[in-house]
Design a protein around this motif. Sequence first.
Motif, PDB file in Angstrom:
ATOM      1  N   GLN A  91      42.143  31.492  42.205  1.00  0.00           N
ATOM      2  CA  GLN A  91      42.208  32.605  41.264  1.00  0.00           C
ATOM      3  C   GLN A  91      43.591  33.247  41.223  1.00  0.00           C
ATOM      4  O   GLN A  91      44.164  33.454  40.168  1.00  0.00           O
ATOM      5  CB  GLN A  91      41.156  33.637  41.670  1.00  0.00           C
ATOM      6  N   LYS A  92      44.113  33.551  42.423  1.00  0.00           N
ATOM      7  CA  LYS A  92      45.458  34.143  42.466  1.00  0.00           C
ATOM      8  C   LYS A  92      46.462  33.034  42.696  1.00  0.00           C
ATOM      9  O   LYS A  92      46.286  32.205  43.579  1.00  0.00           O
ATOM     10  CB  LYS A  92      45.547  35.138  43.631  1.00  0.00           C
ATOM     11  N   PRO A  93      47.525  33.026  41.901  1.00  0.00           N
ATOM     12  CA  PRO A  93      48.549  32.007  42.145  1.00  0.00           C
ATOM     13  C   PRO A  93      49.054  32.154  43.584  1.00  0.00           C
ATOM     14  O   PRO A  93      49.311  33.272  44.036  1.00  0.00           O
ATOM     15  CB  PRO A  93      49.654  32.340  41.146  1.00  0.00           C
ATOM     16  N   GLN A 153      50.964  30.360  38.264  1.00  0.00           N
ATOM     17  CA  GLN A 153      49.660  29.698  38.217  1.00  0.00           C
ATOM     18  C   GLN A 153      49.809  28.264  37.704  1.00  0.00           C
ATOM     19  O   GLN A 153      49.193  27.341  38.220  1.00  0.00           O
ATOM     20  CB  GLN A 153      48.678  30.509  37.356  1.00  0.00           C
ATOM     21  N   CYS A 156      51.069  26.162  40.424  1.00  0.00           N
ATOM     22  CA  CYS A 156      50.005  25.770  41.356  1.00  0.00           C
ATOM     23  C   CYS A 156      49.178  24.629  40.783  1.00  0.00           C
ATOM     24  O   CYS A 156      48.718  23.749  41.509  1.00  0.00           O
ATOM     25  CB  CYS A 156      49.110  26.952  41.694  1.00  0.00           C
ATOM     26  N   PRO A 173      41.114  30.531  37.122  1.00  0.00           N
ATOM     27  CA  PRO A 173      42.559  30.300  37.155  1.00  0.00           C
ATOM     28  C   PRO A 173      43.342  31.245  36.253  1.00  0.00           C
ATOM     29  O   PRO A 173      44.546  31.381  36.426  1.00  0.00           O
ATOM     30  CB  PRO A 173      42.696  28.862  36.652  1.00  0.00           C
TER      31      PRO A 173
END
Lengths: 250, 223
Positions: A91-93, A153, A156, A173
């Motif tokens: 969810q969090k980069p 993001q 990632c 995401p």
Amino acid sequence: MLTIDAKNVDFYYSEFHALKNISLEVEKNKVVALIGPSGCGKSTFLRLLNRMNDLIPGTRMTGSVLFEGEDIYAPNVHVDELRKKVGMVFQKPNPFPKTIFENVAYGLRVNGIKDETFIEQRVVESIKSAALWDEVKDKMKKSAFALSGGQQQRLCIARALAISPKVVLMDEPASALDPISTAKIEELIYELKKDYTIIIVTHNMQQASRVSDKTAYFYLGEMIEFDETTKIFTNPKEHSTQNYVTGRFG
Amino acid sequence: MRHLEQELVSLRQDVIDMWRLVISQVSNAGEAILSFDKDLAAKVSLREKKVDAYELKIDGFCENIIALYQPVAIDLRFVLAVFKINSNLERIADFANGISHILVNNPSVILDAEVILDTRLQVMINQVNKMLAQGLEAFENEKSNFAAAIFSEDSQVDEINEKSVQVIADYIQKNPDRAYECLELIGIFRKLERIGDHCANIAEEIFFYIDAKVLKHSPKDKK
Ligand SMILES: Nc1ncnc2c1ncn2[C@@H]1O[C@H](COP(=O)(O)OP(=O)(O)OP(=O)(O)O)[C@@H](O)[C@H]1O
Ligand SMILES: [Mg+2]
């Protein structure tokens, strides 16, 4: 052959029965969205698919999860090998404190690849697949932290793609991103579908309806309905699904 | 209640209000023709603008709801159905107005009681009034079965219309001096028949909205 085939999966955090008899089949090159209210078990289920829950003490699972026909919980399975094939974006980069280049090269290096030409080629390919190339091509040696949230993001995602997985799991995401970055991630998912199978958890109904082929609705640890996304968003079978997608929930 | 639900409630109310107005337009037009009541016909013409105003308002309302709220599932089906019901209602009101116009524009038109009886004009008028009311009842109560009869009633309306042609042709042969009025009468039947078709379209939309069934271009008897 099914890419993912979960059969009668039950999952417990100690006493807590977090997933109840979930069976879900995912075909190759499809996007499946997992939706449902907070705490219904979406992330728990997603993590089961690349054995991320193994790390949490006191957990227990019954049933089986097959990846391309092989039981991923069989004793002879190497978790590292599994995660090369089933990658994850959170969810969090969460870029590493390294350069943009090294972030994407990381997975290749830890997998023992030494061929620098190959690494460079793969890094560029992955960043291109993640629709980030134009924005970073001149700053590959800069720190990943110098990127915006949306760029981080996508970085990632590039990092997950670099090791050529077959499945990409994405847990919300785009939840921390502005509409433009969100749109880019959604476009990206659409593009990635050609080469990957994607399972995405999202709280954004429109996002689920825009990006996925099939949607699974979870509620209190159960999978209430799993069907074509068009069906879920025009005429769901279950009343509870309808209440959720129309926002009349609770 | 959430904002979208409030919007849907007021959209529903607008449609119901429009529907009631259209019902009164059709029944007044029918009554005006049957009783040669030119004042009533003029009243129908006057109220046609009100129907048009509803049509525009409901169109805009649907457009805004889709743009702002992106409704899904039953909400989406509701808005799509309303969008089409709206235009069907407007067409129905147009035909009611057209029927009234025949009286308003031709102060001399007096139809023979015999031909009116033989063509079953009154039965036809009652039938379309009934279909319109059944549609509204189904919509208001969200009960598609209230609209189920509309399809067979539409076939009856078609049948009355077809048979009327022969009756009118025979009448013209006997009364060639009344040919003009008879042509107007054929026009009235034609408009009533079209109203019946639009009622059947509306019934299809009601089934789509409530039961998610698509009945368009399919035989209707298997429900
Ligand atoms: N590490 C843990 N230990 C104990 N219970 C947990 C743990 N992780 C999750 N749970 C519980 O399991 C249930 C499912 O959690 P999960 O994170 O899968 O929900 P979710 O559907 O992803 O929710 P959200 O949409 O809020 O992310 C919740 O009731 C949660 O409290
Ligand atoms: Mg979660």
